[in-house]
Design a protein around this motif. Sequence first.
Motif, PDB file in Angstrom:
ATOM      1  N   GLY A  87       0.787  -1.231   0.000  1.00 35.64           N
ATOM      2  CA  GLY A  87       0.000   0.000   0.000  1.00 35.64           C
ATOM      3  C   GLY A  87       0.813   1.272   0.000  1.00 35.64           C
ATOM      4  N   MET A  88       2.071   1.194  -0.429  1.00 33.45           N
ATOM      5  CA  MET A  88       2.944   2.365  -0.395  1.00 33.45           C
ATOM      6  C   MET A  88       3.445   2.729  -1.785  1.00 33.45           C
ATOM      7  SD  MET A  88       5.366   1.486   2.869  1.00 33.45           S
ATOM      8  CE  MET A  88       4.721   0.556   4.262  1.00 33.45           C
ATOM      9  N   GLU A  89       3.647   4.024  -2.002  1.00 33.81           N
ATOM     10  CA  GLU A  89       4.326   4.483  -3.207  1.00 33.81           C
ATOM     11  C   GLU A  89       5.810   4.155  -3.109  1.00 33.81           C
ATOM     12  OE1 GLU A  89       1.599   8.343  -4.499  1.00 33.81           O
ATOM     13  OE2 GLU A  89       3.587   8.672  -3.630  1.00 33.81           O
ATOM     14  N   PHE A  90       6.449   4.008  -4.273  1.00 36.37           N
ATOM     15  CA  PHE A  90       7.892   3.771  -4.328  1.00 36.37           C
ATOM     16  C   PHE A  90       8.554   5.011  -4.917  1.00 36.37           C
ATOM     17  CE2 PHE A  90      11.956   2.406  -5.870  1.00 36.37           C
ATOM     18  CZ  PHE A  90      12.363   1.395  -5.010  1.00 36.37           C
ATOM     19  N   HIS A  91       9.298   5.729  -4.079  1.00 37.24           N
ATOM     20  CA  HIS A  91      10.045   6.905  -4.515  1.00 37.24           C
ATOM     21  C   HIS A  91      11.510   6.500  -4.657  1.00 37.24           C
ATOM     22  CE1 HIS A  91       6.950  10.175  -3.390  1.00 37.24           C
ATOM     23  NE2 HIS A  91       6.354   8.998  -3.352  1.00 37.24           N
ATOM     24  N   ALA A  92      12.002   6.513  -5.888  1.00 39.27           N
ATOM     25  CA  ALA A  92      13.378   6.101  -6.165  1.00 39.27           C
ATOM     26  C   ALA A  92      14.323   7.237  -5.785  1.00 39.27           C
ATOM     27  CB  ALA A  92      13.540   5.741  -7.640  1.00 39.27           C
ATOM     28  N   TRP A  93      15.130   6.996  -4.763  1.00 38.72           N
ATOM     29  CA  TRP A  93      16.023   8.015  -4.197  1.00 38.72           C
ATOM     30  C   TRP A  93      17.416   7.841  -4.796  1.00 38.72           C
ATOM     31  CZ3 TRP A  93      17.473   7.310   1.680  1.00 38.72           C
ATOM     32  CH2 TRP A  93      18.484   8.216   2.038  1.00 38.72           C
ATOM     33  N   LEU A  94      17.874   8.868  -5.491  1.00 33.71           N
ATOM     34  CA  LEU A  94      19.189   8.842  -6.123  1.00 33.71           C
ATOM     35  C   LEU A  94      20.007  10.039  -5.667  1.00 33.71           C
ATOM     36  CD1 LEU A  94      16.832   8.150  -8.542  1.00 33.71           C
ATOM     37  CD2 LEU A  94      18.912   7.300  -9.608  1.00 33.71           C
ATOM     38  N   ASN A  95      21.276   9.790  -5.365  1.00 33.66           N
ATOM     39  CA  ASN A  95      22.179  10.875  -5.020  1.00 33.66           C
ATOM     40  C   ASN A  95      22.947  11.265  -6.277  1.00 33.66           C
ATOM     41  OD1 ASN A  95      24.855  12.082  -4.073  1.00 33.66           O
ATOM     42  ND2 ASN A  95      23.631  12.050  -2.201  1.00 33.66           N
ATOM     43  N   PRO A  96      22.700  12.454  -6.826  1.00 36.36           N
ATOM     44  CA  PRO A  96      23.297  12.775  -8.131  1.00 36.36           C
ATOM     45  C   PRO A  96      24.777  13.140  -8.093  1.00 36.36           C
ATOM     46  CG  PRO A  96      21.887  14.571  -7.376  1.00 36.36           C
ATOM     47  CD  PRO A  96      21.711  13.447  -6.392  1.00 36.36           C
ATOM     48  N   TYR A  97      25.194  13.978  -7.130  1.00 38.48           N
ATOM     49  CA  TYR A  97      26.531  14.581  -7.230  1.00 38.48           C
ATOM     50  C   TYR A  97      27.631  13.843  -6.470  1.00 38.48           C
ATOM     51  CZ  TYR A  97      24.394  18.715  -9.362  1.00 38.48           C
ATOM     52  OH  TYR A  97      23.725  19.574 -10.206  1.00 38.48           O
TER      53      TYR A  97
END
Length: 501
Positions: free
Chosen positions: A122-132
């Motif tokens: 029941g949860m959204e999946f937010h893809a967390w990326l560190n860019p720098y």
Amino acid sequence: MRKLLPISVLLFFAVSCSTFKAVPSGTTEFRGIWIASVANIDWPKNGNDGLAKKKKDYLELLSFYKALNFNAAIVQIRTAGDALYPTKLAPWSRYLTGTEGNPPKDTTDILPWLIEQTHAHGMEFHAWLNPYRATMSLDTSTLAPTHDFYRHRNWMVPYGTKFYYNPGLPEVQEHLVSIMEEVVSRYQVDAIHFDDYFYPYTIKDEIFNDSLAYKAHALPNQSLAEWRRSNVDSLLKKVNVRIKNSKPWVHFGISPFGVWKNKTTDTKGSLTEAGQTTYENLFADPLLWDKEGYIDYLIPQLYWSLDNKPASYNILTDWWASNIENINLYIGNGPYKIYNNADKAWDNPLELPKQLNKTRATKRIDGNAFFSAKSLTANKETIVKTLKKKVYKHKALTPALSKLYEVTLPLKIAIKEVKKKDDGYIVEYVSDTDLKQVIYLKKPELTSKNIIGKQYLNPSDSFYVPRNIVKGKKKCYVVFRTKYGQPSQLIPINLTSTHEK
């Protein structure tokens, strides 16, 4: 080691928690949890663990937060020039596989499973990326040959104990944009998420040496600080355009450091005494991103106690609510500090619940996110009980995207057929709009108290209603949500005229 509090203090807190009154939640409220993979903070616990152990640990985290009625997991899939999924743009992360560059031994790609299980809970999946952030140390001997440090050495800037991508190089920007675009196009993520690491936090007597890029690419009369901020702005604008061109319903969110500027340097700043600020030290300007619509949501990291003198949660919550006008605004909380901080306010089990009350009582703010996932899973029973019984007693929906992406309501949805199964019902439907979720309701009204379940919809034209949801009723009620998060009109489903399947 957890600090032990006197019995008298614990008894006082137990009584206080039992009498604590939570501000009621609305039907929509963001309830997010950061699941950090860097340094194996939350998941995986060890890169050398087998696939079964990794899956078990991830499901345990999801189950813990599902029981608290959370609705979003912010999962780190890129930590420092690496990836927790197969890609030609970065090597496999050591935090997933044990050795950077080596593929997993027992799976080709775990990311689809992570997304599927997150949705099933029941949860959204937010893809967390560190860019720098390019490396976690200056020792590059453990980096894979396919790491950008070796493929594009001229992109790297050493600073402090790490290497960073140079944000001022156009080729770096294009590379990072391509990474985000690939994730959105390949995977069924609900959002792309960046944290607070833009230009690195200032280290005394250290120089971030981007002078050649500044000389080559800055506009005439543009100061170094203005140019650096423009580089960050440019990246976010490009990422947003690529996301929306590919899947316009995918959110783009950022969790910046919690102080934009102190009032001592800008009358528009907050009444704080932060040693560093997101605008002046990290060269990031969330107020501009809000104004220009570069992102869809903001989660300022307010990891301080309510009345902390240098940076108060109370003051900063009000400040952000007064200065973010267009995009969704949530607040980031730091339960990792509970029973483990020099600020004695964190010894009070009601510190976090009171912060959530403050958030709910402040107009313009639509929820919270906690750093990090493991913070509440051990030795926090009193706090977890307060959250479960009072603060997050009822389910809630994640906020929709801004009005820019709304579709015309009401939606054209019709129930075609209901097929009875031993353990529930298969409901076939038709719709003129792409749908994201179906929400099961206890009564024919969409309120937080009435939400009894959620199901993410596959591309098919049917969904499943478990028997325990309807409990022998002749009719049940659902509300669909568009991919942009808008709720449909109430849809009644007649369970008496069914076919056996």
